[in-house]
Write a protein that holds these residues in place. Sequence first.
Motif, PDB file in Angstrom:
ATOM      1  N   PHE A 255      -4.241  -0.966   4.338  1.00  0.00           N
ATOM      2  CA  PHE A 255      -2.846  -1.076   4.335  1.00  0.00           C
ATOM      3  C   PHE A 255      -2.144  -2.317   4.410  1.00  0.00           C
TER       4      PHE A 255
ATOM      5  N   PRO B  89       5.618   3.644   3.354  1.00  0.00           N
ATOM      6  CA  PRO B  89       6.213   4.509   2.739  1.00  0.00           C
ATOM      7  C   PRO B  89       7.648   3.814   1.889  1.00  0.00           C
TER       8      PRO B  89
ATOM      9  N   LEU C 139      -1.002  -3.500  -9.363  1.00  0.00           N
ATOM     10  CA  LEU C 139      -1.723  -4.071  -8.141  1.00  0.00           C
ATOM     11  C   LEU C 139      -3.143  -4.460  -8.576  1.00  0.00           C
TER      12      LEU C 139
ATOM     13  N   TYR D  58      -4.544  -4.682  -1.236  1.00  0.00           N
ATOM     14  CA  TYR D  58      -3.680  -4.576  -2.515  1.00  0.00           C
ATOM     15  C   TYR D  58      -2.475  -5.417  -2.660  1.00  0.00           C
TER      16      TYR D  58
ATOM     17  N   HIS E 104       1.040  -1.211  -0.003  1.00  0.00           N
ATOM     18  CA  HIS E 104      -0.003   0.085  -0.131  1.00  0.00           C
ATOM     19  C   HIS E 104       0.928   1.167  -0.007  1.00  0.00           C
ATOM     20  N   TRP E 105       0.455   2.251  -0.332  1.00  0.00           N
ATOM     21  CA  TRP E 105       1.044   3.532  -0.429  1.00  0.00           C
ATOM     22  C   TRP E 105       1.407   4.288   0.816  1.00  0.00           C
ATOM     23  N   ALA E 106       0.606   3.416   1.924  1.00  0.00           N
ATOM     24  CA  ALA E 106       1.014   3.912   3.436  1.00  0.00           C
ATOM     25  C   ALA E 106       2.023   3.135   3.818  1.00  0.00           C
TER      26      ALA E 106
ATOM     27  N   TRP F 250       6.413   1.585  -0.922  1.00  0.00           N
ATOM     28  CA  TRP F 250       5.833   2.372  -2.191  1.00  0.00           C
ATOM     29  C   TRP F 250       6.903   3.230  -2.959  1.00  0.00           C
TER      30      TRP F 250
END
Lengths: 375, 375
Positions: free
Chosen positions: B203, B58, B73, B207, B54-56, B61
Amino acid sequence: MTALSRDGPQWTATMGLTPGLKVLLLEARDRIGGRSWSSNIGGYPFEMGGTWVHWAQPHVWREICRYNMRSALEVSPDYTSGRNSFALYTAGGKDAHELTHADEDALLISSIGKFFNVDGRQGQTLMPRPHDEFHNADVLACDDLTAADRLAQIQDELTGKEEAALKAWLLLMSGASLETSSFYEHLYWWSLCEHSYKGAVDFLIKYKFRDGQSAFALKFWNEALSTGNLHYIFNTPISSISDTPDLTAVTLTAGNVFKARKVISTVPLNVLSTITFSPPLSDLKAQAIATGHIQHTTKLHAEVTNADLRSWSVINPSSELVFAFGDGTTPAGNTHIVSFGANANHLEPELDIEDTKRALTDLTPMQIERLVFHN
Amino acid sequence: MTALSRDGPQWTATMGLTPGLKVLLLEARDRIGGRSWSSNIGGYPFEMGGTWVHWAQPHVWREICRYNMRSALEVSPDYTSGRNSFALYTAGGKDAHELTHADEDALLISSIGKFFNVDGRQGQTLMPRPHDEFHNADVLACDDLTAADRLAQIQDELTGKEEAALKAWLLLMSGASLETSSFYEHLYWWSLCEHSYKGAVDFLIKYKFRDGQSAFALKFWNEALSTGNLHYIFNTPISSISDTPDLTAVTLTAGNVFKARKVISTVPLNVLSTITFSPPLSDLKAQAIATGHIQHTTKLHAEVTNADLRSWSVINPSSELVFAFGDGTTPAGNTHIVSFGANANHLEPELDIEDTKRALTDLTPMQIERLVFHN
C-alpha cells in the motif's frame, strides 16, 4: 434509468452529471437502490441484496466518507457465545462434521490456496493488479477454464473436507455452478481480495451497515432531492428507447413518451430483453442479453429463536443452501441466519415454503419464526 | 488556497465545490501539487514528495479511475538481476550484513509483529477499523506511549538484527525520532495497512506513476481549467486572511487584497505561522502551529552508474539515511536510488554536498552521477 432535459450541459465520463441539470428518474420498481436494499422488519434491517462494504471497495468507501458513515458499520460474525462452531457436510451431504471456526478458516485457506496456485504464487503473478486486469496477458487463458476444470486439475491434492469447503466457496462466490463459472472470474475476485482468504472474508462478508443498505441509498437520494433538480416516477417500466440525432425518446409500458438530450440507462442485464432499442444494440450486446446472468443466487434470511446459532456457520455443497451463518440478533432477541444457494442446485424460496424451511432445518435443527427473501 | 467569488453557491462538505463557481487559486509556489510532485530530469520522473499509490488508498484510487490511469502504474522494486541483496547495519552501524530480500522480509515481519502485538493480535483488537479510529476507545491510551517507550517494552524479545530493522522502519514511517513519534500514530498506519507487513509494503511503497505524480496532478489541473471558471496566480504568498460577516479578505505579501464569499485554506501546518488570521485561530490550533510537524523526512535521490544496485536495498538505523533501495532505471541506463532520513539524525542535503554524498556511499560504494532533492 435517468433522463436529462435539454436545458443543461451533458453527462461526461469525467464530470458525471453536472449539477444544475434537470434530471428525470424513471424507476420500474417502487423504490431506489436496485438489488442493494434492505427491508426493515420488526426494527431489524434484512439485507435483500448487496450487504457488505469495506474500505478496500474504493468507490463505495468514497461515498461512505462523503456521507460520514464510517462509524455506521457493524461486524456480521460474533463468536463470543452460543454454539460457536462450524458444521461441514461432506460425501454428498451424507457425513456431518462439527468443527471449530479455526478449522473452517484452515480448510478454506488450504483449499482455496490450492485452487488458485496455478503459478506457484496463488495467482499473484497471473493477476497482480485487480484494477488492471490484463496487466499480465497470460491471464486471458484462464477464461477458457471453468471452475470445474480447475477443480479437476487439483482433485488429487484435496482432502474430502477441503473439496467440500472449496466447492461451497466457489458456489457462494459465483452464485452459478462449477461448470458455468470461469476460473478467470474467480481469479479476478481473488485478486481484488489481495489474493488471500482473510481479504476475501474482510472485504466481502464482514462489515455491513448497522441500519441497512437502504440507509446508505437514502443519503444519495436526499442529496439529489435537495438540489431541486431531480424529478422521479416509480413503478414505471420502460418498453422502448429510441435515439434520434437531437433527442432520445423513452416510451413507458404505460404508453407515455419522455424526450431528453441524454439518457443514462442502468437497466439490469436480465431486464434488457424486455426493452426495444432503436437503433438496435450491437450483436455482441444482443448475445449477452440473450445469455443473461449465469448467476441466480438464492439469498434467504431466517429469524430463528435459537440464540446459540448466532455463532454458527455451515457449509454443504450438496444442499440447496451451500453457505449459512449467524448474521445478527433481532430486537426480539432472535438470531438472524443468512443463507445462500446457487444455480447448481437452485431453490426458489417462494415456490414451496415447506421445502424452503426443510432446506434450512436440514442444515441444523432450528425454530423458524420468519423467513425473508426477495425474488 | 482557493477563493470563491460571490456569484455562486458556496462550498459544502457533501457537495464540494459546486461546478459553475468562479474560483481563484492563490499558490505560493510556482506549480501545483504541494509536496506531491515529480521533476522530470533527463526524461525520468524523480518523485519529490508523495510517490506511491494503491487501490487500498480509496480516495486517491477514485481519482486514478476518474482519469483512467489504472494502467499508468509501475512497480518500484525489481529483484530480477544485479546484486539482489539486502544490506543491514547493526551495532550502531559498525556491523554490516549482506542478506537476502527474503531475510529482509522475515526480519521486518517478526520485529514489526512484536512491536504491534500489544493485544495478542498485532493490534487488530485495539484498532480494528482504520477509518473509524476510536472504535475501540482503549486505543487512546496508545497516544501516551512513544515509539521509544514501546520499543523498550519489547527490547528483550528482539534480536540485534530485528532491533535494527524495526528502528529503521519506525524512523522511515514517522520521519521523526523514536522519542517524538506516538505509538498510536504508528498503530494507525499499521491498521491502514491491514495489520500486515505485506500490506505496508504494497500500500505504501510498491506502485508509483510511470510518468510521476505531476502527470496525475495535471489531470486535475486540466479538468479544472477546462471549466473556464478557474483563475490562478502562482508565486503568491499570503500575509493575512480576515473574515467579515459577508466576505473574506485575503492579503498577499505583495500587498494586493482579494475578497471572496468563501475561502478554502490548504496552507500547510509549517507555513501557517507566517499568516495572520483575523479573528485569530483557536488556542489549540495556535499551539499546533507553534509545534509544527514533528516529521522532517529527508528524501534524497541518486542517479548512479552501478546497474547492480537496481535490486539492492539497505537499512541502517544509525545513518543519516536509514532506508534506501533501487527504485528504477533512467533512460541513460543508470540506476535510480531513493533514500530516506528522519529527524533523529537529520541530513539537509544542500548544506554540504560532499557530506550528502558520503552519507550515501557509506551505505555501499556507488558512482554518483546526479543527486536530486528538494527543501
